[in-house]
Write an enzyme that holds these catalytic residues in place. Structure first.
Site, mmCIF file in Angstrom:
data_model
loop_
_atom_site.group_PDB
_atom_site.id
_atom_site.type_symbol
_atom_site.label_atom_id
_atom_site.label_comp_id
_atom_site.label_asym_id
_atom_site.label_seq_id
_atom_site.Cartn_x
_atom_site.Cartn_y
_atom_site.Cartn_z
ATOM 1 C CE LYS A 13 29.359 41.503 44.328
ATOM 2 N NZ LYS A 13 29.168 42.500 45.274
ATOM 3 N NE ARG A 88 35.023 42.743 47.293
ATOM 4 C CZ ARG A 88 34.093 42.056 47.768
ATOM 5 N NH1 ARG A 88 33.899 40.776 47.699
ATOM 6 N NH2 ARG A 88 32.970 42.953 48.421
ATOM 7 N NE ARG A 127 23.483 43.994 53.552
ATOM 8 C CZ ARG A 127 24.350 43.546 52.552
ATOM 9 N NH1 ARG A 127 23.920 42.851 51.608
ATOM 10 N NH2 ARG A 127 25.641 43.733 52.826
ATOM 11 N NE ARG A 162 27.488 42.189 55.979
ATOM 12 C CZ ARG A 162 27.535 41.994 54.560
ATOM 13 N NH1 ARG A 162 26.562 40.924 54.125
ATOM 14 N NH2 ARG A 162 28.430 42.283 54.253
ATOM 15 N NE ARG A 173 31.391 46.514 52.224
ATOM 16 C CZ ARG A 173 30.356 45.942 52.457
ATOM 17 N NH1 ARG A 173 29.315 46.576 53.062
ATOM 18 N NH2 ARG A 173 29.787 44.842 51.603
HETATM 19 P P1 AMP Z 1 30.941 40.968 50.483
HETATM 20 O O1 AMP Z 1 30.046 40.399 51.501
HETATM 21 O O2 AMP Z 1 31.376 40.470 49.378
HETATM 22 O O3 AMP Z 1 30.707 42.461 50.285
HETATM 23 O O4 AMP Z 1 32.400 40.946 51.302
HETATM 24 C C1 AMP Z 1 32.527 41.397 52.551
HETATM 25 C C2 AMP Z 1 33.990 41.878 53.015
HETATM 26 O O5 AMP Z 1 34.880 40.665 52.945
HETATM 27 C C3 AMP Z 1 34.556 42.747 51.823
HETATM 28 O O6 AMP Z 1 34.504 44.217 52.109
HETATM 29 C C4 AMP Z 1 36.218 42.256 52.134
HETATM 30 O O7 AMP Z 1 36.667 42.849 53.163
HETATM 31 C C5 AMP Z 1 36.139 40.897 52.374
HETATM 32 N N1 AMP Z 1 36.139 40.119 50.895
HETATM 33 C C6 AMP Z 1 35.058 39.343 50.541
HETATM 34 N N2 AMP Z 1 35.455 39.049 49.131
HETATM 35 C C7 AMP Z 1 36.924 39.435 49.335
HETATM 36 C C8 AMP Z 1 37.988 39.150 47.866
HETATM 37 N N3 AMP Z 1 37.630 38.723 46.913
HETATM 38 N N4 AMP Z 1 38.999 40.071 47.997
HETATM 39 C C9 AMP Z 1 39.388 40.509 49.135
HETATM 40 N N5 AMP Z 1 38.333 40.859 50.317
HETATM 41 C C10 AMP Z 1 37.081 40.241 50.338
#
Ligand code: AMP
Length: 289
Positions: A13, A88, A127, A162, A173
């Site tokens: 996404k 989320r 990645r 990462r 996750r």
């Molecule tokens: P992402 O890059 O969107 O996969 O986000 C990486 C990490 O940031 C996630 O695994 C969460 O720990 C945190 N995170 C990002 N967006 C949110 C959200 N909307 N609510 C809670 N945690 C978030």
């Protein structure tokens, strides 16, 4: 256009959001990127979020809603946005609805990216990211190289994995996403009629084509269309008068009238003849007397 991108981590996404940024000229708002920026800058929020992100858990809802409120207040978000990774949880989705409702700018569409989990694990654990220019590579599909735009050049360009892309964390996750995001949000948004599903497996360009086709077909304000088409369906129902048309052969009825007249004429004639017959009979009998 105000868009929410929903999808498991690694469903692509983020990549698709970057493409829509060019297409629609609206910003991509990735809460993951915002948190990573705080982390890199060592802010109190970044320090607090570090452990949580590394474990694959979620940062608390109040913090995330405060981040989004600030970000949506910035001028570039006034013409629309793509929310990538937010909301989320149901609490975040409710907070977003309230926020946008107060601004009078509701969501146009929620895109749900559906991808196979094995494919996701392969994508994410492969990645790699340049710490300096943030360019993303993949050991399977786009092996790391030194991009010309990397400000550090060959010496400082540093490609890393990462923490949250390590396989054990990716699995966690995915579990958290299924439990706290996919099922609850699918239910939350199902009543809005805004959700559009995109098959996110396969080639990136192909997914972009599917995404654009989906948005063109039913995204945005077009969500209101079903109501219009319902009205259109109702009109012809009023117009069709097949009963009247069939009733039009009222001619048979008019034909039946002369028939009945003729019948009555025949009846009269018969009656008259009977009367004539009856008269001479009476006279004859009177003569005899
Ligand atoms: P992402 O890059 O969107 O996969 O986000 C990486 C990490 O940031 C996630 O695994 C969460 O720990 C945190 N995170 C990002 N967006 C949110 C959200 N909307 N609510 C809670 N945690 C978030």
């Amino acid at each position: 256009m105000r868009i929410v991108f929903m999808g498991a981590p690694g469903s692509g996404k983020g990549t698709q959001a970057q493409r829509l940024v060019q297409h629609f000229g609206i910003p991509q708002i990735s809460t993951g990127d915002i948190l990573r920026k705080h982390l890199a800058e060592g802010t109190p929020l970044g320090l607090r979020a570090k452990e949580i992100m590394a474990s694959g858990a979620y940062v608390d809802d109040d913090t995330m809603l405060a981040i989004i409120r600030d970000r949506l207040a910035q001028p570039d978000a006034s013409k629309g946005f793509i929310l990538d990774g937010f909301p989320r949880t149901v609490t975040q989705a409710q907070g977003l609805s309230k926020l946008l409702g107060d601004l009078g700018t509701p969501l146009d569409v929620v895109v749900s990216f559906e991808a196979n989990n094995d494919e996701i694990i392969k994508r994410l654990s492969g990645r790699r990211v340049c710490e300096l220019c943030k360019k993303v590579f993949n050991v399977h599909t786009a092996p790391p190289s030194v991009p010309p735009e990397c400000v550090g050049g060959r010496d400082e360009h540093q490609v890393v994995q990462r923490d949250d892309d390590k396989e054990a964390t990716v699995r966690e996750r995915l579990r958290v996403y299924e439990e706290k995001t996919r099922k609850p949000l699918a239910s939350f948004y199902s009543y809005t009629g805004l959700v559009r599903t995109v098959d996110a497996d396969g080639d990136i360009d192909e997914v972009t084509r599917r995404l654009l086709a989906t948005l063109k077909a039913g995204g945005g304000a077009k969500v209101a269309k079903p109501a219009k088409s319902k009205r259109r369906v109702a009109r012809p129902a009023k117009r069709k008068p097949p009963v009247r048309r069939r009733a039009a052969p009222a001619k048979p009825k008019s034909r039946s009238k002369p028939k009945s007249k003729a019948n009555s004429r025949v009846v009269k004639r018969v009656k008259r003849a009977a009367a004539r017959k009856a008269r001479p009979t009476r006279r004859k009998s009177s003569k005899r007397r």
